[in-house]
Design a protein around this motif. Structure first.
Motif, short mmCIF file in Angstrom:
data_model
loop_
_atom_site.label_atom_id
_atom_site.label_comp_id
_atom_site.label_asym_id
_atom_site.label_seq_id
_atom_site.Cartn_x
_atom_site.Cartn_y
_atom_site.Cartn_z
N CYS A 242 -7.80 0.60 5.76
CA CYS A 242 -6.84 1.22 6.69
C CYS A 242 -6.58 2.69 6.32
O CYS A 242 -6.38 3.02 5.15
CB CYS A 242 -5.54 0.43 6.69
N CYS A 262 0.68 6.77 7.18
CA CYS A 262 0.06 6.12 8.33
C CYS A 262 1.14 5.94 9.38
O CYS A 262 2.33 6.02 9.07
CB CYS A 262 -0.53 4.77 7.94
N CYS A 317 -4.80 -3.18 4.61
CA CYS A 317 -3.68 -2.43 5.18
C CYS A 317 -2.37 -2.81 4.50
O CYS A 317 -1.99 -3.98 4.49
CB CYS A 317 -3.62 -2.72 6.68
FE1 FES Z 1 -2.47 0.27 7.66
FE2 FES Z 1 -0.07 1.47 7.44
S1 FES Z 1 -1.09 0.84 9.24
S2 FES Z 1 -1.58 1.16 5.87
#
Ligand code: FES
Length: 361
Positions: A242, A262, A317
């Motif tokens: 992610c 993010c 993630c």
């Molecule tokens: Fe994946 Fe925050 S959406 S680390």
């Protein structure tokens, strides 16, 4: 990856969320549920400083996003500031509320690239998904203007239960609109998409059929289409790396100036986010608690810590680990080795034809 000399990689991209205002109500919007108000938005002079600081830090591209960035009257000044800072600017627009006249001004001020999302190849379905009658026609018209101005166009498609059967006609539509690049990806279940998870979640049969379509499309359009993932995380066995790893490649500045690693990071409790009103971007990138929270592997637990893939997927993630397992340091439950992996199948099975809870400000 380049280094800034103190052991922390240099970011490549900046997502500038200029506003949370948007005419559309997409039920998978990546904005947080608690949206920033217009009165708290950064002014264009502050954005210009942020762009200069980003360029100084090594950032190459700025994605001008929202909400709908054209909701800001000072968008031409903001585009000009990105050009002055030497950044490649990509306007991520709903295409609703952006006139050909404004587009022409933006092109004159140095805009480099435009990205338009399409909701479906069938207009009635597309308008229903966007929560805006006539949205599809306006997107098609603006795409034609983008091509006319000679700006490169990316068409982005977010795939989910209502449109996953039409990946091929959606790609055909994007090509007909003159897209030089096409991105196809499944909804990521955070923010509004998490609120609407049941309504957006496809069945396993739908996913399998879409995988077949994608394989064909990849062969036909080699190199021209980026198909990130049409398989929802909930049906996958390996987690995605992610954001290219937490605090490694990109920054996300909210309309009010908060800097996030993010877009969903605020769901993780206890993280301290710094604001560009009080700190330089370099300070935030290098020393802010939120950016350092999940760098390296000190925070990792097993099975990630001793996993051969940890340098590739970074444990998946962090936001999803918190949202599904209640622990942001846990392995992303998407990973088949995670002790929480069994949570996913029953959640995926909750997919149903239920009404959307549209995003609203
Ligand atoms: Fe994946 Fe925050 S959406 S680390």
């Amino acid at each position: 990856m380049t280094s800034n000399g103190i052991g922390i990689p240099a970011p490549l991209g900046l997502l500038a969320e200029l506003t949370h205002r948007c005419p559309l109500g997409c039920p998978y919007c990546s904005n947080p549920i608690a949206l920033d108000n217009r009165s708290g938005e950064l002014d264009s002079a502050t954005w210009a400083r942020v762009f200069r600081e980003a360029a100084g830090l090594g950032v190459l591209q700025v994605h001008l996003s929202g909400g709908e960035p054209a909701a800001r009257r000072d968008l031409p000044e903001i585009v000009e500031a990105a050009r002055a800072a030497g950044l490649y600017s990509n306007l991520i627009t709903s295409a609703v509320g952006l006139t050909p006249q404004t587009l022409s001004v933006l092109a004159d001020r140095g805009l480099d690239h435009v990205q338009i999302s399409i909701q479906d190849s069938e207009q009635a379905s597309a308008d229903h998904i966007a929560g805006y009658k006539g949205a599809s026609a306006r997107k098609r018209a603006l795409a034609a203007e983008v091509v006319k101005f000679g700006l490169p166009l990316t068409v982005n498609m977010v795939v989910h239960r209502a449109n996953i059967a039409r990946v091929e006609p959606m790609v055909d539509l994007a090509l007909a609109l003159g897209a030089s690049r096409i991105e196809v990806a499944h909804v990521q279940y955070y923010g509004w998409a998490l609120e609407n998870r049941a309504a957006l979640m496809p069945t396993r049969e739908q996913v399998e059929a879409a995988v077949g379509q994608v394989e064909r499309l990849r062969k036909i359009h080699q190199g021209r289409i980026v198909i990130d993932a049409v398989v929802p995380d909930y049906y996958a066995r390996f987690p995605k790396p992610c954001v290219g790893g937490w605090g490694r490649r990109s920054l996300n500045v909210t309309p009010a100036g908060k800097v996030l690693p993010c877009h969903a990071a605020e769901v993780i409790p206890g993280l301290e986010f710094w604001n560009v009103r009080e700190h330089s971007l370099a300070e935030i990138w290098r020393t802010s608690p939120a950016f350092n929270a999940f760098r390296g592997d000190d925070w990792m637990q097993e099975p990630c810590k001793s996993c051969a893939l940890k340098e590739k997927d970074f444990g998946g993630c962090r936001c999803q680990a918190f949202l599904l397992a209640g622990d942001a340091c846990a392995a992303d439950p998407v990973c088949h080795l995670s002790p929480h992996h069994a949570l996913l199948a029953p959640l995926a099975a909750q997919g149903a034809d239920v009404p959307y809870n549209y995003r609203h400000l």
